[in-house]
Each structure stands twice: as structure tokens, then as C-alpha cells.
Motif scaffolding. Structure first.
Motif, mmCIF file in Angstrom:
data_model
loop_
_atom_site.group_PDB
_atom_site.id
_atom_site.type_symbol
_atom_site.label_atom_id
_atom_site.label_comp_id
_atom_site.label_asym_id
_atom_site.label_seq_id
_atom_site.Cartn_x
_atom_site.Cartn_y
_atom_site.Cartn_z
ATOM 1 N N VAL A 162 0.858 -1.194 0.000
ATOM 2 C CA VAL A 162 0.000 0.000 0.000
ATOM 3 C C VAL A 162 0.889 1.237 0.000
ATOM 4 O O VAL A 162 1.760 1.377 0.868
ATOM 5 N N ALA A 180 -0.358 8.173 0.960
ATOM 6 C CA ALA A 180 -1.037 9.309 0.327
ATOM 7 C C ALA A 180 -0.099 10.513 0.274
ATOM 8 O O ALA A 180 0.654 10.789 1.215
ATOM 9 N N THR A 184 -0.179 9.150 -4.736
ATOM 10 C CA THR A 184 0.454 8.245 -3.779
ATOM 11 C C THR A 184 1.922 8.104 -4.123
ATOM 12 O O THR A 184 2.354 8.414 -5.241
ATOM 13 N N PRO A 190 0.824 2.245 6.497
ATOM 14 C CA PRO A 190 -0.467 2.746 6.024
ATOM 15 C C PRO A 190 -1.593 1.730 6.161
ATOM 16 O O PRO A 190 -1.375 0.520 6.158
ATOM 17 N N TYR A 220 -6.981 0.735 3.454
ATOM 18 C CA TYR A 220 -8.123 1.445 2.881
ATOM 19 C C TYR A 220 -7.908 2.949 3.017
ATOM 20 O O TYR A 220 -7.369 3.420 4.026
ATOM 21 N N PRO A 221 -8.348 3.730 2.031
ATOM 22 C CA PRO A 221 -8.134 5.179 2.096
ATOM 23 C C PRO A 221 -8.983 5.868 3.150
ATOM 24 O O PRO A 221 -8.613 6.931 3.650
ATOM 25 N N ASN A 222 -10.138 5.282 3.497
ATOM 26 C CA ASN A 222 -11.016 5.891 4.492
ATOM 27 C C ASN A 222 -11.983 4.844 5.035
ATOM 28 O O ASN A 222 -12.008 3.687 4.574
#
Length: 278
Positions: free
Chosen positions: A108, A111, A122, A132, A135-137
Motif C-alpha cells: 500500500v 497518500a 500516492t 499505512p 483502505y483510504p477511508n
């Protein structure tokens, strides 16, 4: 008249209490969870110290590295470690080149913002970056897990009662078939160590040799669960050994100081007490 009304009210309450005390009570509903739930068993970890005397316990670096491998190959697909930076892994015995390689090859990316366009982008992680989340959110995390939110594991052994034993027990507590008398809804899994028994997380460790340890340790289900539980205790308390050493040094210092204070007291007051006795 007021006294009469007050008396009638008092008699009514008294009669209600008497009736409530005399009539048989309904049996309390059966706690169906307690019937099948099993408390985590104590697991012997090196950091617990000899005979459970934790102040003398230290982490097993080999076990921590194996636990990190289990996290990386099994758990990292759903769970992050947002309080741990890659460079912190030096605390479990990884060298600087190894840490740089881990960060660079982490699946991953981190960001970032494009310097030229200002657009979100990224980049490859560096040792200074936190590990990290996959998942982004939260919305993306829930969408990928049937609306269940995989927790960050940085402090999981602090957030759960009997945390390190709970982490181990949860990983080995899955049962393919629920016991007789218990129904597991579709999309959930039965785990005898999970508080309400039905858990949304599929069994992460499903068979022996799911990972291959570099040190040759046999990767049984119990061994992998024990190793990753130890690693998660380290992520929650990476300074545990330093804190214990400091506490032990303080206790030794205070013991010596108390002994000197007592001897000084005896010396200072010896002449006065002797004079009074004479």
C-alpha cells in the motif's frame, strides 16, 4: 381527610410490596452467550517475565519478527498500524537496510500531493512513514467488508480486556460448525472467544504453514497466533522494556535511600534517646 388519604396511599404501597414479596418471581432469561462463550486462556509470553514477574520480562525479538511477518502476510490486507512507523521496527531487530526495503516494497502506497499539479497522489513509503491502512477511508473499509470496520491494530491489546491473551484466543477460537443450540447468521462466523460469539471477520489463520518462517520455526496455527499476539503487544507498548528498567532502577534507588534515611535517623536520635533513658 388529608391524613386518611395519606394512610390509604401508604397501605396501598405496603400491600404492593407484600404481594411482590410473596408471589413467585419469574425466572431470569437464560444468558445464551455465557453458555457458549469461553474466556481466553493465559499464554506464556517471554515479556511476562519469570513466574509472571513482568518487571524482569523482555520481548523475544525472534518472536516479534515472526509476529510481524504474520501481520504483514495475513493481517495487513485488512488492518493498519497507523501508530507505528517503519523505522520503529528497528526496535524488534530489523536493520536499516531491511527497514528501507520493507517500506519501499509495502503493497500500500502512502497518500501524497503532486508537487506540480497539487492533485492527490500516492508514493512509495519511506522509513519515516507510518504503516499505512489498506483502505483510504472508513467508507472504503466498510464497503470492502460487508459494512464491518476492521479496527487498527496499533493499540488493540490495550483496547481489549486481557488484550494479548484475547488476541491469541480470538485467532484460534473459530469453529467451522457452531455448537448445537447456537445459530450464526449468514455472513458471520462463530468464534467462542468473541464477546457476542458472531464475528464479521473471516478466520485469518486457517491452516498450518500459512506463512513460512525464515528462522525455520514450525508455523502451526497456535504458533502464528502466539507470535502475532506478542507483536501486537509490542505495537501497543514499544517502550515496555525501557519503562520496566526505569521502574526497577527507581525502586532500587528508593530502597537504598530508605535504608540510609533509617540509619541516619538512628544515628541522629541515638544520643537523645540514650540521655532520656539515663
Amino acid at each position: 381527610m388529608v391524613r386518611l388519604i395519606g394512610g390509604l396511599i401508604g397501605l396501598t404501597f405496603t400491600a404492593a410490596l407484600v404481594v411482590g414479596a410473596v408471589l413467585p418471581r419469574e425466572e431470569a432469561p437464560e444468558n445464551k452467550y455465557a453458555k457458549f462463550y469461553k474466556h481466553p486462556e493465559d499464554v506464556a509470553f517471554q515479556q511476562d517475565g519469570p513466574l509472571g514477574f513482568g518487571v524482569l520480562g523482555t520481548f523475544d525479538r525472534g518472536q516479534l519478527q515472526r509476529g510481524f511477518q504474520v501481520y504483514k502476510e495475513v493481517c495487513a490486507a485488512c488492518h493498519g498500524l497507523h501508530r507505528i512507523a517503519f523505522r520503529d521496527l528497528s526496535g524488534i531487530g530489523f536493520s536499516e537496510p531491511e527497514i528501507k526495503a520493507l517500506a519501499k516494497n509495502w503493497p500500500v502506497e502512502v497518500a501524497a500531493v503532486d508537487d506540480k499539479t497539487g492533485e492527490p497522489t500516492t508514493r512509495k513509503a519511506t522509513p519515516a512513514d507510518k504503516i499505512p491502512s489498506p483502505y483510504p477511508n472508513e467508507v472504503a473499509a466498510r464497503a470492502a467488508n460487508n459494512n464491518a470496520l476492521p479496527p487498527d491494530l496499533s493499540l488493540i491489546t490495550k483496547a481489549r480486556h486481557d488484550g494479548v491473551n484475547y488476541a491469541h484466543a480470538l485467532l484460534v477460537g473459530y469453529k467451522e460448525t457452531p455448537p448445537k443450540g447456537w445459530e450464526t447468521p449468514e455472513g458471520l462466523y462463530f468464534n467462542e472467544h468473541f464477546p457476542n460469539l458472531n464475528i464479521a471477520m473471516p478466520p485469518p489463520i486457517v491452516a498450518d504453514d500459512q506463512v513460512t518462517y525464515a528462522d525455520g520455526t514450525k508455523a502451526t496455527v497456535d504458533q502464528m497466533a502466539t507470535d502475532v499476539a506478542a507483536f501486537l503487544q509490542w505495537t501497543a507498548e514499544p517502550k515496555l522494556e525501557t519503562r520496566r528498567r526505569t521502574g526497577l532502577a527507581v525502586m532500587i534507588f528508593l530502597t537504598i535511600l530508605t535504608a540510609f534515611a533509617y540509619l541516619t535517623y538512628r544515628k541522629v536520635w541515638s544520643d537523645i534517646k540514650g540521655a532520656k533513658t539515663a
